[in-house]
Scaffold this motif. Structure first.
Motif, PDB file in Angstrom:
ATOM      1  N   MET A   1      48.635  29.162  12.546  1.00 21.94           N
ATOM      2  CA  MET A   1      50.077  28.953  12.728  1.00 21.94           C
ATOM      3  C   MET A   1      50.732  30.043  13.582  1.00 21.94           C
ATOM      4  N   ARG A   2      50.247  31.298  13.415  1.00 21.68           N
ATOM      5  CA  ARG A   2      50.953  32.389  14.109  1.00 21.68           C
ATOM      6  C   ARG A   2      50.204  32.901  15.347  1.00 21.68           C
ATOM      7  N   VAL A   3      49.104  32.231  15.711  1.00 23.56           N
ATOM      8  CA  VAL A   3      48.366  32.691  16.896  1.00 23.56           C
ATOM      9  C   VAL A   3      49.228  32.439  18.141  1.00 23.56           C
ATOM     10  N   PRO A   4      49.407  33.461  18.972  1.00 22.76           N
ATOM     11  CA  PRO A   4      50.258  33.271  20.152  1.00 22.76           C
ATOM     12  C   PRO A   4      49.728  32.177  21.075  1.00 22.76           C
ATOM     13  N   ALA A   5      50.648  31.324  21.524  1.00 20.53           N
ATOM     14  CA  ALA A   5      50.350  30.334  22.560  1.00 20.53           C
ATOM     15  C   ALA A   5      51.063  30.780  23.834  1.00 20.53           C
ATOM     16  N   SER A   6      51.049  29.929  24.855  1.00 20.26           N
ATOM     17  CA  SER A   6      51.719  30.300  26.110  1.00 20.26           C
ATOM     18  C   SER A   6      53.226  30.421  25.900  1.00 20.26           C
ATOM     19  N   GLU A   7      53.859  31.147  26.824  1.00 19.88           N
ATOM     20  CA  GLU A   7      55.329  31.270  26.823  1.00 19.88           C
ATOM     21  C   GLU A   7      55.848  31.816  25.493  1.00 19.88           C
ATOM     22  N   ARG A   8      55.079  32.736  24.874  1.00 18.00           N
ATOM     23  CA  ARG A   8      55.505  33.357  23.606  1.00 18.00           C
ATOM     24  C   ARG A   8      55.723  32.315  22.508  1.00 18.00           C
ATOM     25  N   ASN A   9      55.077  31.177  22.647  1.00 19.46           N
ATOM     26  CA  ASN A   9      55.203  30.120  21.646  1.00 19.46           C
ATOM     27  C   ASN A   9      54.093  30.282  20.601  1.00 19.46           C
ATOM     28  N   SER A  10      54.161  29.495  19.541  1.00 14.40           N
ATOM     29  CA  SER A  10      53.085  29.414  18.537  1.00 14.40           C
ATOM     30  C   SER A  10      53.345  28.128  17.765  1.00 14.40           C
ATOM     31  N   LEU A  11      52.370  27.720  16.959  1.00 16.02           N
ATOM     32  CA  LEU A  11      52.586  26.524  16.141  1.00 16.02           C
ATOM     33  C   LEU A  11      53.770  26.741  15.200  1.00 16.02           C
ATOM     34  N   LEU A  12      53.890  27.964  14.673  1.00 15.78           N
ATOM     35  CA  LEU A  12      54.991  28.251  13.746  1.00 15.78           C
ATOM     36  C   LEU A  12      56.343  28.135  14.448  1.00 15.78           C
TER      37      LEU A  12
END
Ligand code: SF4
Length: 369
Positions: free
Chosen positions: A95-106
């Motif tokens: 849930m908290r793993v960073p995605a692109s553009e400072r996004n995440s699942l959370l």
């Protein structure tokens, strides 16, 4: 507690430490890669590294499924939830793993996407049964250990004609990753003397799939359990092989692992999944035949086909050294962001989020420079 306390016995640990010190008193260095994040956490939680002589060094491997999942796959999962409006079911670590553009699942969930945390594949099936009007996607990740439960979920959905359930498959295979690390040794990957092999993975696939390591690379492997005495005994077994100039696969984790593994689970995996030509691993790049896709016979349950999204080119956050940590060429404390910008409360990379991540282990057990 049986199988727990007896593998955490302090007196036995001291005896093993003395045996290791005597065996390693050869003037050489022993670089032993513990493949699994579970081993890394055992090493630091119980102070195993501190019980080793200075010339025995544990090198952390890529054995954390959350850590090796590339950012692009998290971007794709978020896109499925946002663009197709599906209910995305995933495990807490992701849930908290960073995605692109400072996004995440959370963050995507906070922004309105229907993303739910589950504890097992059965939870995702239950959500699908309860909400037939929703399309429910299981964000499936993990090594061979967690692949059979995903196969069971897929077969259950087929048997129940659960038309609102599908799987975004990200299951990966450990032997190709080990082969890559050993092939690339010296080219951005640390030189190794022996491998503490995966344990839970080996309960499924057995120890036989690692026999290519001594055969092709001349390095010993010991399949090692996750308790501190398991790790210490395995280190001693590796050191003895190295001293004798031998290289074979030994099994320290005999209470759970056999050479051939679990044939029923393997048959299930072979029925429901097929190998991908190539798949990206964070830190290791695109590795051939290193991951699974849903087999053609179950294609209608493949979320990638049902909910196509544009591929992402997600890149690591600037300064995050997760790729180097996962290859064993850097320790978490070599990362400039460790403990300052990057903490478990504000993670910059997967290795600080996951309960099996090396950075999380260093932080949790106070390994600072
Ligand atoms: Fe990445 Fe944080 Fe680990 Fe540095 S400390 S490698 S930023 S996860």
């Amino acid at each position: 507690m049986k199988y727990i306390d007896e593998f955490r016995d302090g007196a036995l640990a001291k005896g093993l430490a003395r045996s290791i010190a005597a065996a390693a008193d050869t003037g050489r260095t022993y670089r032993l890669m513990e493949f699994c994040g579970g081993h890394t956490h055992a090493i630091y939680r119980y102070g195993v590294q501190d019980l080793m002589p200075a010339n025995v060094r544990f090198v952390h491997g890529p054995g954390c499924p959350v850590c090796v999942l590339p950012m692009a796959r998290i971007d794709q999962a978020i896109a499925m939830a946002v663009e197709h409006g599906v209910t995305l079911c995933t495990y807490g670590d992701l849930m908290r793993v960073p995605a692109s553009e400072r996004n995440s699942l959370l963050k995507a969930k906070a922004g309105g996407a229907d993303i739910r945390m589950i504890y097992s594949t059965q939870d995702a099936l239950a959500i699908a049964r309860k909400a037939p009007e929703r399309q429910v996607v299981l964000f499936a990740i993990g090594f061979e250990t967690t692949t059979p439960p995903t196969a069971v979920a897929i077969k259950s959905a087929r048997a129940e004609r659960l038309e609102n359930f599908s799987v975004f498959c990200n299951h990966v295979l450990t032997p190709p990753a080990l082969a890559t690390i050993l092939t690339a040794a010296g080219e951005g990957v640390v030189q190794l003397d022996g491998i503490l092999g995966p344990s839970h993975v080996s309960t499924v696939i057995g120890s036989r799939p690692y026999e290519f390591v001594p055969a092709a690379f001349g390095k010993p492997v010991v399949i090692a359990g996750f308790e501190p005495l398991d790790v210490m005994q395995s280190a001693l077994m590796l050191i003895r092989q190295i001293n004798a100039g031998q290289a074979s696969v030994e099994n320290q984790y005999t209470r759970a692992v056999t050479r051939d593994g679990n044939p029923k689970a393997q048959a299930l995996m072979a029925e429901v999944f097929s190998p991908r030509e190539t798949f990206e691993w964070r830190g290791l790049g695109f590795l051939p035949a290193s991951a699974l896709r849903i087999a053609g016979a179950y294609a209608e349950l493949d979320a990638e086909q049902r909910f196509p999204v544009a591929p992402s080119t997600g890149r690591e956050i600037k300064g995050c050294e997760c790729p180097s940590v996962l290859r064993g060429v850097m320790e978490p404390t070599d990362c400039k962001l460790f403990g300052s910008v990057c903490t478990p409360e504000n993670p910059m990379g997967a290795c600080m989020v996951s309960s099996e991540g090396a950075c999380a282990a260093y932080w949790s057990y106070g390994r600072f420079r």
